[in-house]
Every structure is written in C-alpha cells, then in structure tokens.
Design an enzyme around this catalytic site. Structure first.
Site: not given
Ligand code: NOJ
Length: 534
Positions: A100, A202, A262, A322-323
């Site tokens: 990542d 990311d 992402e 994870h979000d």
């Molecule tokens: C997306 C990530 O998935 C998240 O966990 C993170 O807080 C933000 N980008 C900032 O890197």
C-alpha cells in the site's frame, strides 16, 4: 511462483491490516512474522494475493497512512529481513504480495517535511504545498480537510501555510516538483527490485492540485462543511493521466505486476477513466460496497460498473476495507451469517477480481467502543455522529484462547467479545460455517472458467428477492441466483434461458447435480443457487 500473467484477474486479493492480523512479539500489535505464520491458512483459503496496509515507519497519526520513510519497515512490524522472508514464503505458496503506497502525503515526521519547514529557501521547501496567507490574512483559499477543519495549517516560524487533505500530521506532497516525482517513482522501483508484485495507491487522484490553488465552488446542500464544496481544484486534475502512463510503464518493465488505485470522491465513470492498458489495472469503485440491502441497488451498482468500464479494463469488487463498517455489521441480523453468505457468493461469482478484507471470511463484526477508547482521528473528531474506523480494525479472531489467539498480551484495539463463538478454528471444524462457504466458492471460482473469466449478463430483477446473473464462456454457462430475503420465492426462468436444462452446481440446501426440469424453481431462504447449463 506460477507464471500466470493474469493472476490478478483470475485470482482473489486479500487485504491484511497488519496491526490486527497476528502478533508474534507480544506487544499487542500484529507483525510481519505473524502474517508469515498464517500463510498456510491463507493458501488453504485459496487466495492468490495479499495486500498489506502500510508497513512503513509511521507516527500513527492515521495508523500507517502517515508514512515517515517509504523504504523501510516499521520496527514494530519487523525488519527488512522479515519482509524478505514473508515475500519468499508467500511466493512459495503462489501468493502475490501487494504493498500500500501512500504517496499523496507523508507524515509531518518524514525527513523531507522536516527539512521543508526549516526555511523558505530550503531545497525541500517546495516538496510540499506551502503558501503565504491570503491578502486578507488567513488561509490561502477555502480548501478543507476531509478529517475536519481547514485544509491549511499555519507555521508561525515560516509565516506560511501548508496544505493537508487529511490530518495536519499528513502534509500533501507537491507532485508538480520534478524531484518529488522522481523520488516517489524511486519508491516504486525500490520495492519492485525487492520482488513485490504490485501496489495499492492511496487516494492517487489527489496527487495533483490545480496549480493556481483557486477557491472551490460552494454547494448548498451537505452535512459537513466539507460536503458543501465542489471539490473541483484539489482532486482529479488532468495531470494524473500522463503520470499513470509513466507508473504503468515502470511496472510493466518488471513483468506481470499489478496496480490498483483508491479513487477519492469519484463516480464510477470517473474511476473507470483511470483504468486501462496504459493506466491502472484497476481502481476502486465504492458503489457496490455502499449499497443498502436491496437487490435493485446491487443490480444497479454492478451494471453501472460494467458500463463505466466499457470493456477497457477488468472489473473488481469489494464489500469491505479498513475504512468502512464491515459488511457483516451492515447487513447481517445479529449473529446469523445468512446474509454474509449471500455477500460472499455475490463477491465470488461476479465478473471481476474479488477483494476480501481479513476476517470477512468468518463474518467478523465491528467492535463498538466507548468515546475514551477511540483511536481513529475521524472518530475523535466526529464522535458521536461518526464513530470512526476503529470498529472494522479489531484483531483477527483465530481461536477461543486469550485475545482470540491474536496476541498473548492486551491488543492495541479490543477483540470483539463474540470471539469465543466466532473464530477460525471453530469455523474450520463446522462444515456449514461461513469460512467453509467461502472456501467452497473460491474453489468453484477457480475450477470453472465461466466463473473467473466468463461474460456477465445481469438479468432483470423479477422481484425484490432474487439477484440473478449469467456467467458464460463459449463452453460453459452458469446461472447465479441469490435470495436476498428470508422468505422462499419462486423464480421463473426468463425466456432467453428457459429452453435450457439446468443442473445444480452449488447450493447448501440441495443435492449437487440435481436436474431442474420445470419452468420455475423455488429458491429457499437466503439461498445461493448456482446452476450450470447441461
Ligand atoms: C485512504 C485510506 O484508505 C485511509 O485509511 C486514510 O485515512 C486516507 N486515505 C489518508 O491516507
């Protein structure tokens, strides 16, 4: 390692949040050796790649997504030797490794940023987005941080502001600076040289900001101030496309690698615009994962994604990361996994690479925390309206021993109290468990070309219960029928397939190979029924 260059199309990618997977050093935090120890479990599950959430040194303002060194391993996770070992052992088992990369911003503890804030004429100063106060005083423009408040942080010593979309400990890099671009491309090279198979990028569509830094237009409606802006100038700038070409060329020069991005604040169509031959292999589209439990909404999400990609790139699907609140917590009623099985079946039979998130295969639920236990900056800021993302990041539930077999000491986040009943070891021994359901479908997906490579035709929903689609190769047709409701319902074979003889390929509720001879079939409560054309 297999030579299959399409491993990322045929395969299944499993996301690991390293802090929460397996702790071998008794510090309450998972580590790389913990992952290595569990590779046999992963190989047995049938996955083809692991995506590791960031494993680099980080002050953990945003739990690894604030990187202080892109080319080292966080000592809490282990050493470079541990990483090499994990890579080697993964490859031995035909498991690819995806890292990542968080390249939109660094930690404010990264040496680049520390230099950058020393003085206006420091060679690293322009590596970040520094700007004088506006002529009226205050921040240079109206940009906001998605984590709350202004996107600009004032540095009194420099008399300038720096920009951060996330926490103030996560300053955005200036990708327009040629040296920044070079340094970050070198990060790809560093890990490719070590033999990694791919990357998850990311918030990649945030790398470039409009060069003039204009104010964003305002919107009337929206819950938070952040939602009452059109994010026109700090995301999705056109300069990203040529950069993606360059990144892809670099990756291709290392063989059959894979890069998934992402996307941030993006529609399916815009997300799709980043995918293709000379761009990303894949990007995350959030529509499916955000669907409420409604056949119509899932059908729409699938059709939209297929249409948006227009055949220019291979789709991918996920229901967890994870979000977000885990799909089991979003959709299941209490401890019953019936809906989790429907989700699994959908994920594993659609056309596109399935992404799984650790613990999804045993139906892990989110933990619930008191305000004082919250660690995630999002939860701290928005409590109680948004309790943040700690819920879906709890330790993996391996068995019913202390701390669910994750660690011999108190874990960094509490283990879900249901671990005594819900854990890998227990589900392994129960033939009808969710874990065994995942395994069976993963196995079927691998065995049947129609399921991993076939075309997809989504059939029009006949009612509010059944999601149905066909997967076909020239030699094989499989009809997938998923009952989203607890009640049984009669499904009429649509005209275009009614003349076909269908046999049961998979159902937990009936005999395999049973022939369906009627024009209709009774689908049982929450049943997953896969039929193969005779
Ligand atoms: C997306 C990530 O998935 C998240 O966990 C993170 O807080 C933000 N980008 C900032 O890197």
């Amino acid at each position: 390692m297999s030579k299959n260059s399409l491993w990322w199309q045929n395969g299944i990618i499993y996301q690991i949040y390293p802090r929460s997977f397996m702790d071998t050093t008794a510090n309450g935090i998972g580590d790389l050796n913990g992952i290595t120890n569990k590779l046999d479990y992963l190989a047995d599950l049938g996955i083809d790649a692991i995506w590791l959430s960031p494993i680099f040194p980080s002050p953990d303002v945003d739990f690894g997504y604030d990187v202080a060194d892109y080319v080292a391993i966080d000592p809490r996770f282990g050493t470079m030797a541990d990483f090499n070992h994990l890579l080697k052992e993964s490859h031995k088992r035909n498991i690819h490794v995806i890292l990542d990369l968080v390249l939109n911003h660094t930690s404010d503890q990264h040496p680049w940023f520390k230099e950058s804030r020393k003085s206006r004429d420091n060679p690293y100063h322009d590596w970040y987005i520094w700007k004088d106060p506006s002529p009226r005083g205050g921040p240079p423009n109206n940009w906001l941080s998605i984590f709350g408040g202004s996107g600009w942080e004032f540095d009194a010593q420099l008399g300038q502001y720096y920009y951060h979309m996330f926490c103030k400990g996560q300053p955005d890099l200036n990708w327009r600076h040629p040296e920044v671009r070079e340094a970050l491309l070198n990060v790809f090279k560093f890990w490719l040289e070590r033999g990694v198979d791919g990357f998850r990028l990311d918030v990649f569509n945030m790398y470039f900001k409009h060069s003039e830094l204009p104010d964003n237009p305002k919107k009337l409606i929206g819950l938070r101030p952040f939602d009452r802006q059109v994010h026109k100038y700090e995301v999705s700038q056109p300069e990203m496309y040529p950069l993606l070409n360059e990144i892809r060329k670099l990756l291709d020069s290392y063989g059959s690698t894979f890069v998934v991005g992402e996307t941030f604040l993006s529609s399916p169509e815009h997300t799709a615009s980043y995918c293709g031959q000379d761009k990303l292999h894949a990007a995350f589209n959030f529509e499916l994962a955000k669907s409420p439990w409604k056949v119509k909404r899932f059908t729409r999400a699938i059709k939209n994604w297929e249409k948006a990609l227009e055949g220019r790139a291979w789709p991918n699907y996920f229901l967890n990361n994870h979000d977000m609140t885990r799909s089991s917590s979003r959709y299941c009623q209490d401890e019953d996994d019936a809906r989790a099985k429907v989700c699994a079946a959908m994920l594993l039979t659609l056309r596109g690479t399935p992404f799984m998130y650790y613990g999804e295969e045993i139906g892990m639920r989110d933990i619930s925390l008191k305000h004082s236990q919250i660690l995630d900056p999002v939860g701290k800021r928005y409590w109680p309206f948004n309790k943040g993302r700690d819920g879906c990041r709890a330790p993996m539930q391996w068995d019913d021993s202390v701390n669910a077999g994750f660690s011999s000491t108190a874990p960094w986040l509490p283990v879900h109290p249901d671990y005594i009943l819900r854990n890998v070891s227990k589900q392994k021994s129960e033939p009808s468990s969710l874990l065994n359901f995942y395994k069976q479908l993963i196995h079927l997906r691998k065995e049947h070309p129609a399921l991993n490579q076939g075309n997809l035709s989504v059939l029009d929903p006949q009612n509010k219960s059944i999601l149905s689609y066909l997967r076909q190769t020239p030699g094989e047709s499989i009809l997938i029928l998923l009952n989203f409701k607890q009640k049984q319902i009669t499904y009429q074979f649509p005209k275009q397939i009614a003349n076909q003889n269908w046999r049961v390929l998979f159902s937990e509720k009936r005999q395999a190979k049973e022939l369906c001879q009627e024009q209709s079939i009774l689908i049982l409560s929450y049943e997953t029924l896969l039929l193969v054309a005779d």
